[in-house]
Design a protein around this motif. Sequence first.
Motif, PDB file in Angstrom:
ATOM      1  N   ALA A 181      15.436  -4.501  11.818  1.00 33.96           N
ATOM      2  CA  ALA A 181      14.703  -3.378  12.408  1.00 33.96           C
ATOM      3  C   ALA A 181      13.284  -3.286  11.882  1.00 33.96           C
ATOM      4  N   VAL A 182      12.932  -4.156  10.939  1.00 34.56           N
ATOM      5  CA  VAL A 182      11.586  -4.115  10.358  1.00 34.56           C
ATOM      6  C   VAL A 182      11.247  -5.517   9.857  1.00 34.56           C
ATOM      7  N   TYR A 183       9.967  -5.867   9.950  1.00 34.18           N
ATOM      8  CA  TYR A 183       9.474  -7.158   9.462  1.00 34.18           C
ATOM      9  C   TYR A 183       8.428  -6.921   8.370  1.00 34.18           C
ATOM     10  N   GLY A 184       8.508  -7.732   7.332  1.00 39.68           N
ATOM     11  CA  GLY A 184       7.482  -7.721   6.298  1.00 39.68           C
ATOM     12  C   GLY A 184       6.447  -8.788   6.595  1.00 39.68           C
ATOM     13  N   GLY A 185       5.166  -8.449   6.428  1.00 40.31           N
ATOM     14  CA  GLY A 185       4.094  -9.385   6.734  1.00 40.31           C
ATOM     15  C   GLY A 185       3.166  -9.589   5.556  1.00 40.31           C
ATOM     16  N   ILE A 186       2.544 -10.764   5.501  1.00 41.61           N
ATOM     17  CA  ILE A 186       1.615 -11.098   4.428  1.00 41.61           C
ATOM     18  C   ILE A 186       0.402 -11.787   5.034  1.00 41.61           C
ATOM     19  N   ARG A 187      -0.797 -11.440   4.500  1.00 43.70           N
ATOM     20  CA  ARG A 187      -2.040 -12.040   4.986  1.00 43.70           C
ATOM     21  C   ARG A 187      -2.963 -12.298   3.802  1.00 43.70           C
ATOM     22  N   PRO A 188      -3.386 -13.551   3.572  1.00 46.04           N
ATOM     23  CA  PRO A 188      -4.329 -13.827   2.477  1.00 46.04           C
ATOM     24  C   PRO A 188      -5.749 -13.468   2.891  1.00 46.04           C
ATOM     25  N   GLU A 189      -6.528 -12.962   1.941  1.00 47.98           N
ATOM     26  CA  GLU A 189      -7.924 -12.681   2.229  1.00 47.98           C
ATOM     27  C   GLU A 189      -8.761 -13.953   2.205  1.00 47.98           C
ATOM     28  N   SER A 190      -8.262 -14.979   1.519  1.00 51.16           N
ATOM     29  CA  SER A 190      -8.954 -16.254   1.452  1.00 51.16           C
ATOM     30  C   SER A 190      -7.930 -17.342   1.179  1.00 51.16           C
ATOM     31  N   VAL A 191      -8.229 -18.553   1.624  1.00 48.83           N
ATOM     32  CA  VAL A 191      -7.321 -19.674   1.364  1.00 48.83           C
ATOM     33  C   VAL A 191      -7.761 -20.456   0.136  1.00 48.83           C
ATOM     34  N   LEU A 192      -8.839 -20.024  -0.510  1.00 53.94           N
ATOM     35  CA  LEU A 192      -9.338 -20.685  -1.713  1.00 53.94           C
ATOM     36  C   LEU A 192      -9.415 -19.688  -2.857  1.00 53.94           C
ATOM     37  N   ALA A 193      -9.135 -20.167  -4.067  1.00 56.70           N
ATOM     38  CA  ALA A 193      -9.228 -19.325  -5.263  1.00 56.70           C
ATOM     39  C   ALA A 193      -9.624 -20.210  -6.444  1.00 56.70           C
ATOM     40  N   LYS A 238      -7.932 -14.767  -9.255  1.00 61.09           N
ATOM     41  CA  LYS A 238      -6.870 -14.076  -8.534  1.00 61.09           C
ATOM     42  C   LYS A 238      -6.944 -14.410  -7.048  1.00 61.09           C
ATOM     43  N   LEU A 239      -5.778 -14.387  -6.420  1.00 59.20           N
ATOM     44  CA  LEU A 239      -5.675 -14.621  -4.986  1.00 59.20           C
ATOM     45  C   LEU A 239      -5.226 -13.319  -4.326  1.00 59.20           C
ATOM     46  N   PRO A 240      -6.143 -12.595  -3.668  1.00 57.63           N
ATOM     47  CA  PRO A 240      -5.774 -11.316  -3.054  1.00 57.63           C
ATOM     48  C   PRO A 240      -5.051 -11.525  -1.721  1.00 57.63           C
ATOM     49  N   VAL A 241      -3.965 -10.776  -1.522  1.00 57.40           N
ATOM     50  CA  VAL A 241      -3.226 -10.800  -0.265  1.00 57.40           C
ATOM     51  C   VAL A 241      -2.963  -9.371   0.179  1.00 57.40           C
ATOM     52  N   GLU A 242      -2.696  -9.209   1.472  1.00 50.69           N
ATOM     53  CA  GLU A 242      -2.339  -7.914   2.033  1.00 50.69           C
ATOM     54  C   GLU A 242      -0.877  -7.949   2.476  1.00 50.69           C
ATOM     55  N   LEU A 243      -0.183  -6.838   2.269  1.00 41.82           N
ATOM     56  CA  LEU A 243       1.225  -6.728   2.635  1.00 41.82           C
ATOM     57  C   LEU A 243       1.408  -5.529   3.551  1.00 41.82           C
ATOM     58  N   VAL A 244       2.324  -5.664   4.532  1.00 41.75           N
ATOM     59  CA  VAL A 244       2.557  -4.567   5.462  1.00 41.75           C
ATOM     60  C   VAL A 244       3.960  -4.703   6.047  1.00 41.75           C
ATOM     61  N   ALA A 245       4.477  -3.613   6.602  1.00 45.23           N
ATOM     62  CA  ALA A 245       5.775  -3.601   7.284  1.00 45.23           C
ATOM     63  C   ALA A 245       5.571  -3.060   8.694  1.00 45.23           C
ATOM     64  N   LEU A 264       6.655  -2.157   0.451  1.00 47.13           N
ATOM     65  CA  LEU A 264       5.960  -2.313   1.725  1.00 47.13           C
ATOM     66  C   LEU A 264       5.981  -1.005   2.503  1.00 47.13           C
ATOM     67  N   THR A 265       4.843  -0.693   3.122  1.00 48.83           N
ATOM     68  CA  THR A 265       4.732   0.472   4.003  1.00 48.83           C
ATOM     69  C   THR A 265       4.041   0.042   5.297  1.00 48.83           C
ATOM     70  N   GLY A 266       3.850   0.998   6.198  1.00 47.95           N
ATOM     71  CA  GLY A 266       3.186   0.702   7.455  1.00 47.95           C
ATOM     72  C   GLY A 266       1.686   0.554   7.341  1.00 47.95           C
ATOM     73  N   SER A 267       1.129   0.871   6.167  1.00 51.98           N
ATOM     74  CA  SER A 267      -0.307   0.695   5.929  1.00 51.98           C
ATOM     75  C   SER A 267      -0.509  -0.526   5.046  1.00 51.98           C
ATOM     76  N   PRO A 268      -1.399  -1.438   5.423  1.00 51.87           N
ATOM     77  CA  PRO A 268      -1.612  -2.639   4.615  1.00 51.87           C
ATOM     78  C   PRO A 268      -2.001  -2.301   3.185  1.00 51.87           C
ATOM     79  N   GLY A 269      -1.296  -2.915   2.230  1.00 50.57           N
ATOM     80  CA  GLY A 269      -1.594  -2.744   0.812  1.00 50.57           C
ATOM     81  C   GLY A 269      -2.049  -4.051   0.204  1.00 50.57           C
ATOM     82  N   LYS A 270      -2.949  -3.970  -0.758  1.00 49.00           N
ATOM     83  CA  LYS A 270      -3.533  -5.165  -1.361  1.00 49.00           C
ATOM     84  C   LYS A 270      -2.825  -5.502  -2.668  1.00 49.00           C
ATOM     85  N   LEU A 271      -2.639  -6.795  -2.900  1.00 44.52           N
ATOM     86  CA  LEU A 271      -2.012  -7.284  -4.125  1.00 44.52           C
ATOM     87  C   LEU A 271      -2.783  -8.501  -4.611  1.00 44.52           C
TER      88      LEU A 271
END
Length: 293
Positions: free
Chosen positions: A197-209, A214-221, A274-281
């Motif tokens: 009923a829900v999907y977790g998603g991940i998006r990198p801010e950059s493919v290089l570090a 640090k490698l920042p990514v965004e997480l959302v549901a 995870l929440t419905g608002s993108p969070g940074k990690l």
Amino acid sequence: FTVDAPMKMVGDHSIAFKIVYKGDAAGESPDEKFLGGKEINGYYLDRTESIYLPCKEFRRNEFEVKSSIVADDKTRTVQVEATATNFTTTPVSHGKVKWSLLREQRHFQPKQPQWCGFRFGDYTSDPWGYGEDEAHSGGFSESQNGELDAGGKGTASFTLPASDNPACLHLVATTTVTNSNEQSIRSVQEQLLHPAAVYGGIRPESVLAQSGGKLPVELVAVKPDGSAWNGEPLEAEITVKRTVFRPYRYGSVFKSAVRNVEEETPVTRIPVRLTGSPGKLDIPVGGAGRYDV
């Protein structure tokens, strides 16, 4: 140029045409002059082309087919129903029917623009070819033959195989009905079968570090319809693996070669919510290598 090709019989027809220059017969065509009298058979072939045209008998549709598909992930079953009705409003009684089901695993990709760059519900860990056109497996097809009842109705059931890798499943049901006049009409229905009923998603801010950075990514549901998750925060875990390629020399003293050996090691596990608002990690990057998150 345009050519009218008469077709007096039903079937597949081949039409061939060839460009003929003035001077071909006298040996003074542009090809002859270009080659200086050398072999020109290859150039004659370049002037030849053919096309294939099917000629079919036109028949007005005598009936229509309406179908539906219902899939249940819990029972792993797919139910396809169909009704065939003549345009005279009478049913296509006891018509022949062929039921076909195509299933293929897909990445889940919501269409909303705010989720562009996020990855959801991967059916494979392969990072290559993740574009929308390549976001599915080859698929598997199965079929059944049957007969409609006196009311022109029929039902077919398919059982989906159990899977250890839950993923979004794309189902395409094709129902082909043939009446007593050997006219066949088909109806196609599609459905996406979601394993959750829900999907977790991940998006990198950059493919290089940088090493030591640090490698920042965004997480959302998100929900299966692509809207943001509005329920309680979901407990999840981020797994980070590091892959390096080390040179390895093999062979003898007199003759040897070097190849790179792949070494994969787990780096860390990070609990997240995870929440419905993108969070940074921020993921720490220790040494050089390829990091799979």
